[in-house]
Write an enzyme that holds these catalytic residues in place. Structure first.
Site, PDB file in Angstrom:
ATOM      1  N   CYS A   2      -6.098   4.642   9.572  1.00  0.00           N
ATOM      2  CA  CYS A   2      -7.131   5.549  10.072  1.00  0.00           C
ATOM      3  C   CYS A   2      -6.817   6.995   9.676  1.00  0.00           C
ATOM      4  CB  CYS A   2      -7.198   5.479  11.583  1.00  0.00           C
ATOM      5  SG  CYS A   2      -7.328   3.817  12.215  1.00  0.00           S
ATOM      6  N   ARG A  27      -6.707   6.175   2.420  1.00  0.00           N
ATOM      7  CA  ARG A  27      -5.851   5.511   3.409  1.00  0.00           C
ATOM      8  C   ARG A  27      -6.366   4.123   3.771  1.00  0.00           C
ATOM      9  NH1 ARG A  27      -2.894   9.766   6.582  1.00  0.00           N
ATOM     10  NH2 ARG A  27      -2.858   8.391   8.370  1.00  0.00           N
ATOM     11  N   TRP A  74      -9.602   1.996  10.484  1.00  0.00           N
ATOM     12  CA  TRP A  74      -9.179   0.712   9.925  1.00  0.00           C
ATOM     13  C   TRP A  74      -8.985  -0.191  11.139  1.00  0.00           C
ATOM     14  CZ3 TRP A  74      -4.856  -2.586   9.946  1.00  0.00           C
ATOM     15  CH2 TRP A  74      -4.769  -3.490   8.881  1.00  0.00           C
ATOM     16  N   ASN A  98      -5.723   7.535  16.091  1.00  0.00           N
ATOM     17  CA  ASN A  98      -4.990   6.674  15.148  1.00  0.00           C
ATOM     18  C   ASN A  98      -3.894   5.975  15.930  1.00  0.00           C
ATOM     19  OD1 ASN A  98      -6.493   7.731  13.118  1.00  0.00           O
ATOM     20  ND2 ASN A  98      -4.802   8.763  12.064  1.00  0.00           N
ATOM     21  N   GLY A  99      -3.600   4.728  15.586  1.00  0.00           N
ATOM     22  CA  GLY A  99      -2.507   4.021  16.240  1.00  0.00           C
ATOM     23  C   GLY A  99      -3.008   3.000  17.229  1.00  0.00           C
ATOM     24  N   GLU A 479       6.514  -7.837  -7.985  1.00  0.00           N
ATOM     25  CA  GLU A 479       5.655  -6.660  -7.901  1.00  0.00           C
ATOM     26  C   GLU A 479       4.359  -6.901  -8.690  1.00  0.00           C
ATOM     27  OE1 GLU A 479       5.008  -4.118  -6.401  1.00  0.00           O
ATOM     28  OE2 GLU A 479       4.083  -2.649  -7.715  1.00  0.00           O
ATOM     29  N   LYS A 483       0.668  -6.745  -7.093  1.00  0.00           N
ATOM     30  CA  LYS A 483      -0.349  -5.822  -7.614  1.00  0.00           C
ATOM     31  C   LYS A 483      -1.615  -6.589  -7.958  1.00  0.00           C
ATOM     32  CE  LYS A 483       0.774  -2.802  -6.964  1.00  0.00           C
ATOM     33  NZ  LYS A 483       1.790  -1.980  -6.387  1.00  0.00           N
ATOM     34  N   GLU A 486      -3.483  -8.001  -4.787  1.00  0.00           N
ATOM     35  CA  GLU A 486      -4.103  -7.047  -3.858  1.00  0.00           C
ATOM     36  C   GLU A 486      -5.364  -6.407  -4.420  1.00  0.00           C
ATOM     37  OE1 GLU A 486      -1.800  -3.587  -2.604  1.00  0.00           O
ATOM     38  OE2 GLU A 486      -0.696  -3.628  -4.469  1.00  0.00           O
ATOM     39  N   HIS A 502      12.372 -25.942  -9.497  1.00  0.00           N
ATOM     40  CA  HIS A 502      12.697 -26.402  -8.144  1.00  0.00           C
ATOM     41  C   HIS A 502      11.455 -26.501  -7.267  1.00  0.00           C
ATOM     42  CE1 HIS A 502      16.897 -26.245  -9.174  1.00  0.00           C
ATOM     43  NE2 HIS A 502      16.632 -25.082  -9.760  1.00  0.00           N
ATOM     44  N   LYS A 599      -3.650   2.348   3.001  1.00  0.00           N
ATOM     45  CA  LYS A 599      -2.608   3.008   2.212  1.00  0.00           C
ATOM     46  C   LYS A 599      -1.337   3.219   3.025  1.00  0.00           C
ATOM     47  CE  LYS A 599      -0.966   5.092  -1.411  1.00  0.00           C
ATOM     48  NZ  LYS A 599      -0.514   4.151  -2.466  1.00  0.00           N
TER      49      LYS A 599
END
Ligand code: F6R
Length: 604
Positions: A2, A27, A74, A98-99, A479, A483, A486, A502, A599
């Site tokens: 947020c 964000r 968010w 926020n939070g 990574e 990438k 997402e 395996h 973000k």
């Protein structure tokens, strides 16, 4: 996650708040809203979805006022609907948050029992109703706000307008950052320096438990105990122009192509090419005495930690433990006395990494924070800060921060080796000149981006894609998979090439592309055999390598310049970023703000 903006200004607040909210889009959010107080009267507009939806609402129904608060949300508690969007409002106050308010259930039950009615499902509405109750009981705004704060548990940043007063705004910070911006006859609040870029570069970072009363012409900050306090004013380096795509189509593309420049900047801060030495900021402890290094981070930053483990163990021969922050503190880790714990975080605010940092600090570890945002909470709580100098990263998918993290970690590993007497002057100078080549080599890799765009077209229809690498390329494989998934929403996994047999090899058929990362090093023959096993099962292999000898049967080879162990992981990050980027573009997804992602992940 947020974003918050609050303005006590001299001109109309809504257009300025919308500009600020646009700067905060990076964000991640799924609804947005603004509220103003004009002639003492509060009013608001909210909309689910992107800011364009809120703009449309405001075009139909404009909102006047010189004082306002705005928010991008968010969703955590409750879906991203208009009713759950911020600001929340009663006849007395408007609030953005926020939070997470952890004790919102008992507080809500308490309010429901007194006949208070709720409109939505958010934890924030509880704060709005509680503050309203205290105002209705006759408390002055400052006392009512303070009393409300005293009832809240959890992590929050709050920004509040009060009806009947166009020149009053409250802010509070507990676990979620909040910054005051000082203007000329105006004052502002924002969730980070980016929110305030273009409004003010004179910032006051509120400390944990701080709350603030703002007027146009003045500001008073109080600590958690209610004592008036003075916090230092810092000058922000974030300019509004930094939040600009330039002539790139996406921020992610811009940030991928910026890497030679920002990595050169980062290395410039840590390497002295004339002396052939590494310089680190002043240390509050002796590097030579460190018996163990613990590296903790999330997501892409965690993969940077995994690469660093190879470097630190190989160059400095210090045992390294690496963990995901959300797991670390819950497994009761065994710390070694005098150990150094390094927390890696682009934002410096990731809730899990911050909680892990506090856990290690409480256990007496030496704490280093490797961050991109200098005013961040982690930077302020660490004993040693290692800035990565990547500049603001706007694309949700981390790119330039990753390669700058790696650059700084490489420098750190060399310095640790020097401090322990394992790297002599000549070897240090060799390492420094090797690292110095990185930006030039990165530019060469980027020059081939058209080739990766072609490869992306060939794999964009896949349902699953595997990335494989050995040794120091294994974290880069993970990574690459992160990438790709997402931003393109294609399922992808990164594996150590030797692990395929395996289990994962069962997935291979002619529909599954496999991306092999294989620099010409002592492991290349083994990696290539693993890739041949994949091709024998009709897997479509894309080889990213400086070795042109093994092209038979490949879907494609992406050529790389030769590089040693110190530079190769930094370099090989680029083709996997490009592959993710061009695949996402091919699929038409929202590259800079992929669905469901934020973000800066400020909740656990
Ligand atoms: C992936 C990505 C995330 C972050 C993670 C940690 O592209 O950006 O995985 O790396 O959320 O964020 P920071 O580094 O800010 O702690």
């Amino acid at each position: 996650m947020c974003g918050i903006i609050g303005i006590l200004g001299k001109t109309q607040a809504v257009p300025r708040m919308m500009e600020a909210l646009k700067r905060l889009e990076y964000r991640g959010y799924d609804s947005a809203g603004v509220a103003t107080v004009a002639d003492g009267r509060l009013d608001r507009r909210r909309a689910p979805g992107k800011l364009s939806a809120l703009e449309a609402v405001l075009a139909d129904s404009p909102l006047a006022g010189l004082s306002g608060i705005g928010h991008t949300r968010w969703a955590t508690h409750g879906e991203p609907t208009e009713a759950n969007a911020h600001p929340h409002m009663t006849d007395r106050i408007a609030i953005v948050h926020n939070g997470i308010i952890e004790n919102f259930r008992p507080l809500k039950d308490e309010l429901l029992a007194t006949g208070v009615r709720f409109e939505g499902e958010t934890d924030t509405e509880v704060v709005a109703r509680l503050l309203t109750r205290y105002l209705n009981e006759g408390l002055a705004p400052r006392d009512a706000f303070r009393k409300t704060l005293g009832r809240l548990e959890g992590a929050f940043a709050l920004c509040v307008l009060i009806s009947g007063d166009d020149d009053l705004m409250f802010g509070a910070r507990e676990g979620s950052p909040l910054v005051v911006g000082l203007g000329d006859g105006e004052n502002y609040l924002g969730s980070d320096a980016m929110a305030l870029a273009g409004l003010s570069n004179r910032l006051i970072y509120l400390e944990e438990g701080d709350w603030a009363e703002l007027k146009r012409g003045g500001l008073q900050v109080y600590d958690a105990a209610g004592n008036p306090v003075t916090r230092p004013v810092t000058l922000s380096q974030v300019a509004a122009t930094m939040v600009d795509k330039g002539n790139h189509r996406h921020f992610m593309q811009k940030e991928i192509f910026e890497q030679p420049t920002v990595v050169a900047q980062a290395l410039g801060r840590y390497l002295d090419p004339n002396e052939g030495t590494v310089r680190l900021p002043d240390m509050p402890f002796e590097l030579a005495d460190i018996p163990k290094v613990t590296l903790v981070a999330c997501g892409t930053s965690y993969y940077a930690a995994q690469v660093a483990r190879y470097w630190i163990e190989k160059i400095a021969r210090v045992p390294v433990e690496v963990d995901i922050a959300s797991e670390f503190r819950y497994r009761d880790p065994v710390y070694q006395a005098g150990g150094l714990a390094i927390f890696i975080s682009q934002s410096g605010e990731t809730a899990d990494t911050l909680a892990a940092l506090r856990h290690a600090k409480a256990a007496g570890q030496r704490i280093a924070a490797l961050v991109n945002v200098m005013g961040s909470t982690m930077a302020r709580e660490a004993d040693l800060v290692l800035p990565i100098h990547a500049g603001p990263e706007i694309g949700v998918a981390s790119t330039k921060a990753f390669t700058c993290q790696l650059s700084v970690l490489a420098a750190f590993a060399i310095k640790l080796g020097v401090a322990r007497g394992l790297v002599d002057r000549a070897r240090e100078a060799d390492y420094v000149s090797e690292l110095e080549q990185t930006p030039k080599l990165m530019a060469r890799v980027l020059h081939n981006d058209g080739k990766m765009a072609e490869i992306a077209r060939q794999i964009a229809d896949a349902r699953d894609i595997l990335f494989v690498g050995r040794g120091i390329q294994f974290p880069i494989a993970m990574e690459g998979a992160l990438k790709l998934k997402e931003i393109s929403y294609i399922h992808a996994e990164g594996y150590a090439a030797g692990e395929l047999k395996h289990g994962p090899i069962a997935l291979i058929d002619e529909k599954v592309p496999v991306i092999g990362l294989a620099p010409k090093d002592e492991l290349i023959d083994k990696t290539v055999s693993n890739l041949q096993e994949i091709m024998a099962r009709k897997g479509r292999v894309v080889l990213i390598s400086d070795n042109a000898e093994h092209e038979d049967g490949l879907l494609a080879r992406f050529p790389m310049p030769p590089a040693g162990d110190l530079v190769a992981p930094i370099l090989y990050a680029i083709p996997v970023q490009l592959l993710a980027y061009y695949t996402a573009v091919e699929k038409g997804t929202d590259v800079d703000q992929p669905r469901n992602l934020a973000k800066s992940v400020t909740v656990e």
